[in-house]
Design a protein around this motif. Structure first.
Motif, PDB file in Angstrom:
ATOM      1  N   HIS A  51      -7.253  16.596  -0.497  1.00  0.00           N
ATOM      2  CA  HIS A  51      -8.476  15.823  -0.491  1.00  0.00           C
ATOM      3  C   HIS A  51      -8.738  15.422   0.990  1.00  0.00           C
ATOM      4  O   HIS A  51      -7.981  14.712   1.770  1.00  0.00           O
ATOM      5  N   PHE A  52      -9.883  15.847   1.511  1.00  0.00           N
ATOM      6  CA  PHE A  52     -10.407  15.776   3.000  1.00  0.00           C
ATOM      7  C   PHE A  52     -10.571  14.504   3.576  1.00  0.00           C
ATOM      8  O   PHE A  52     -11.440  13.637   2.740  1.00  0.00           O
ATOM      9  N   PRO A  53     -10.023  14.015   4.575  1.00  0.00           N
ATOM     10  CA  PRO A  53      -9.193  14.983   5.572  1.00  0.00           C
ATOM     11  C   PRO A  53      -7.615  14.859   5.345  1.00  0.00           C
ATOM     12  O   PRO A  53      -6.881  14.873   6.215  1.00  0.00           O
ATOM     13  N   GLY A  54      -7.387  14.356   4.103  1.00  0.00           N
ATOM     14  CA  GLY A  54      -5.703  14.266   3.547  1.00  0.00           C
ATOM     15  C   GLY A  54      -5.274  12.811   3.088  1.00  0.00           C
ATOM     16  O   GLY A  54      -5.873  11.950   3.451  1.00  0.00           O
ATOM     17  N   HIS A  55      -4.760  13.003   1.923  1.00  0.00           N
ATOM     18  CA  HIS A  55      -4.133  11.726   1.358  1.00  0.00           C
ATOM     19  C   HIS A  55      -2.678  11.634   1.262  1.00  0.00           C
ATOM     20  O   HIS A  55      -2.169  10.462   0.734  1.00  0.00           O
ATOM     21  N   GLY A  56      -1.991  12.387   1.922  1.00  0.00           N
ATOM     22  CA  GLY A  56      -0.793  12.383   2.120  1.00  0.00           C
ATOM     23  C   GLY A  56       0.140  11.704   2.954  1.00  0.00           C
ATOM     24  O   GLY A  56       1.256  11.225   3.012  1.00  0.00           O
ATOM     25  N   GLY A  57      -0.715  10.692   3.615  1.00  0.00           N
ATOM     26  CA  GLY A  57      -0.121   9.853   4.994  1.00  0.00           C
ATOM     27  C   GLY A  57      -0.574   8.400   4.466  1.00  0.00           C
ATOM     28  O   GLY A  57      -0.459   7.792   5.237  1.00  0.00           O
ATOM     29  N   THR A  58      -0.718   8.317   3.264  1.00  0.00           N
ATOM     30  CA  THR A  58      -1.122   6.790   2.541  1.00  0.00           C
ATOM     31  C   THR A  58       0.236   6.362   1.914  1.00  0.00           C
ATOM     32  O   THR A  58       0.760   7.196   1.370  1.00  0.00           O
ATOM     33  N   VAL A  59      -0.005   4.989   1.560  1.00  0.00           N
ATOM     34  CA  VAL A  59       1.186   4.315   0.627  1.00  0.00           C
ATOM     35  C   VAL A  59       0.511   3.856  -0.649  1.00  0.00           C
ATOM     36  O   VAL A  59       1.021   3.051  -1.189  1.00  0.00           O
ATOM     37  N   THR A  60      -0.850   4.132  -0.762  1.00  0.00           N
ATOM     38  CA  THR A  60      -1.515   3.698  -1.724  1.00  0.00           C
ATOM     39  C   THR A  60      -2.232   4.760  -2.497  1.00  0.00           C
ATOM     40  O   THR A  60      -2.719   5.782  -1.924  1.00  0.00           O
ATOM     41  N   ASP A  61      -2.390   4.852  -3.953  1.00  0.00           N
ATOM     42  CA  ASP A  61      -3.091   5.535  -4.620  1.00  0.00           C
ATOM     43  C   ASP A  61      -4.490   5.151  -4.843  1.00  0.00           C
ATOM     44  O   ASP A  61      -4.757   4.064  -5.407  1.00  0.00           O
ATOM     45  N   SER A  62      -5.348   6.001  -4.426  1.00  0.00           N
ATOM     46  CA  SER A  62      -7.018   5.551  -4.509  1.00  0.00           C
ATOM     47  C   SER A  62      -7.393   5.389  -5.746  1.00  0.00           C
ATOM     48  O   SER A  62      -8.512   4.962  -5.670  1.00  0.00           O
ATOM     49  N   HIS A  63      -6.814   5.987  -6.707  1.00  0.00           N
ATOM     50  CA  HIS A  63      -7.236   5.672  -8.075  1.00  0.00           C
ATOM     51  C   HIS A  63      -7.163   3.995  -8.336  1.00  0.00           C
ATOM     52  O   HIS A  63      -7.991   3.513  -9.228  1.00  0.00           O
ATOM     53  N   HIS A  64      -6.360   3.350  -7.638  1.00  0.00           N
ATOM     54  CA  HIS A  64      -6.017   2.047  -7.932  1.00  0.00           C
ATOM     55  C   HIS A  64      -6.601   1.089  -6.890  1.00  0.00           C
ATOM     56  O   HIS A  64      -6.817  -0.016  -7.187  1.00  0.00           O
TER      57      HIS A  64
END
Length: 503
Positions: free
Chosen positions: A183-196
């Protein structure tokens, strides 16, 4: 220029501009054998694509009939699906090839095997008349606390992820199916799920994981999907999906992407709760997206998004040139992929590639254990993610396929005190009683994210130091046998080890 006006569902626009606006939409819907009337009207006006989910799948023949029905309405309609492999897929009932999740493929680190798995998935899609796959995941699993990427990523090293992206994209393209790096430019550096909720990646620009997306663009990936993530180093105000700086300047200008940029689903709370789906559609297109996805099967949400785009075009708030540019990219994509290139009798794929990969991925912090016949297996894992398909796989079922004397239980979700609900202590007590006189296997899935699993596991290991720990997510401390995913073949490969069937 001809005017378009049929029913009171949006402002009157020139016919070509109305069609262009509809090309910028991708809609989910309910139904396995028929197409809802609202969706038919949208398709007639130029709808760019539909996205299928488990709710649209009964069996392979039914899916073929459904995709034929959709294309009879509009031959250049893109029919897409999320098809990552592992536990993320919607075609189990349609005979989907079994492949492990991406992390297991990264552990094996054999791009040819990754390509064989991607080829199997793409070949199956083509046989069903589905020609766009919202996969692979290009995110790098950069934060241990990340709740949504995890084993969906190929790994935590950008170079490794890039290697396997290139293999996946090339194999999918060879089948005539459109792949989509996300998912550009990256979702792996977060601590939150963007679904929620809205997710934030606080890292500076030079620490962001852009390399895999550069690799995907260089490999000719035809689709990219944006992330509902705020990157303060790039745009402190808006998530990537709504950010001209990220979509137009970075992706188009700096990375040189010329394909179709599609949004993640607009009903995800990162967008819906802060902007609303309709405003999200308008803002995403203005920012540089070419298509916006409404995955929920709610025609009112789709129509609200469409009407917001039409109204913005009518008022001049959304530039006609931006929408016609986006629609032209979608049109070119459709010319290349919308119709299956071959008949349904597609070339065979390697149906065993996924199990081979899953077997090769099994690891342990110690030498792999000897067989544990007649074991009591307790499988602890979180409840299925509401936005991701889960076929009900559990480790005990796979173990019993090889050893019918095995027994045990699966615990999905945190047990709590209360009437009819088991507490952690009650679960531990029941397991210890059931496992008396038997080998004990304790499987967890990302216990670091779900502390209740750690409490159950630790209590069981304290009472039974001989118990064998297993991890079906990312590696756990303590020398556990690791599957690196909860796809059926991941669990089967571990079950082969536990029952002495490993080859």
């Amino acid at each position: 220029m001809t005017e378009f006006a049929s029913r009171a569902d949006g402002p009157v626009l020139p016919a070509d501009l109305d069609e262009a606006a509809h090309r910028c939409l991708v809609a989910g819907f309910d139904g396995k054998t028929s197409v809802p009337d609202t969706l038919k009207r949208l398709i007639d006006r130029g709808l760019g694509g539909v996205i299928l989910f488990t709710r649209n799948v009964r069996d392979a023949e039914q899916v073929r009939h459904l995709t034929d029905t959709l294309r009879a309405l509009r031959p250049d309609l893109m029919v897409a699906i999320d098809n990552e492999g592992g536990g993320i897929g919607h075609l189990v009932a349609a005979g989907a090839p079994e492949v492990p999740g991406s992390w297991a493929l990264g552990v094996v680190d054999d791009p040819r095997l990754t390509a064989a798995c991607a080829d199997a998935l793409a070949g199956h899609l083509l046989s069903l008349g589905i020609t766009a796959s919202y996969a692979p995941v290009a995110d790098v699993q950069s934060r241990s606390e990340n709740p949504i990427v995890r084993t969906r990523a190929f790994g935590d090293d950008p170079d490794l992820v890039s290697r396997h992206l290139r293999a996946w994209i090339a194999a999918t393209e060879a089948r005539g199916v459109a792949s989509c790096a996300k998912h550009f430019p990256g979702h792996g550096g977060t601590v939150t799920d963007s679904h929620h909720d809205l997710a934030v990646d606080p890292r500076p620009y030079d620490r962001l994981d852009l390399a895999p997306f550069r690799a995907a663009v260089d490999a000719g990936v035809p689709l990219l999907m944006s992330a509902h993530v705020v990157f303060p180093a790039l745009d402190p105000e808006r998530p990537a999906t709504l950010s001209p700086r990220i979509l137009s300047e970075l992706l188009r200008g700096e990375l040189g992407f010329e394909g179709v940029l599609v949004s993640d689903a607009l009903e995800m709370k990162a967008i819906a709760d802060r902007y609303g789906e309709a405003a999200g559609a308008r803002l995403a297109l203005a920012a540089g997206a070419d298509q916006v996805v409404v995955a929920v099967p709610d025609p009112e949400v789709v129509l609200a998004c469409r009407d917001a785009v039409l109204a913005a075009l009518g008022s001049g708030e959304l530039a006609e040139e931006r929408v016609t540019e986006a629609a032209e990219r979608v049109r070119r994509l459709a010319l290349r992929y919308a119709r299956p290139r071959r008949s349904r009798a597609v070339a065979a794929w390697d149906g065993g590639a996924g199990l081979t990969a899953a077997r090769r991925a099994v690891r342990s912090g110690a030498p792999l254990p000897e067989a544990v016949p007649g074991a009591y297996v307790v499988d602890l894992f979180p409840a299925p993610h509401p936005a991701l398909n889960w076929g009900g796989e559990d480790l005990l079922t796979e173990v019993r396929a090889f050893d019918p004397t095995a027994t045990g239980t699966a615990v999905t979700g945190e047990p709590e005190d209360g009437e009819g609900v088991r507490s952690v202590e009650a679960v531990v007590g029941a397991v210890l009683r059931g496992a008396a006189g038997r080998p004990l296997v304790v499987a967890t899935c990302d216990a670091g994210l779900h502390p209740w699993q750690g409490r159950v596991r630790d209590a069981l290991l304290a009472a039974r130091p001989d118990a064998l720990p297993v991890s079906t997510g990312l590696p756990e401390p303590g020398g556990a046998v690791c599957a690196y995913g909860r796809g059926r073949v991941n669990l089967r490969a571990v079950a082969e080890v536990l029952t002495g069937q490993a080859v």
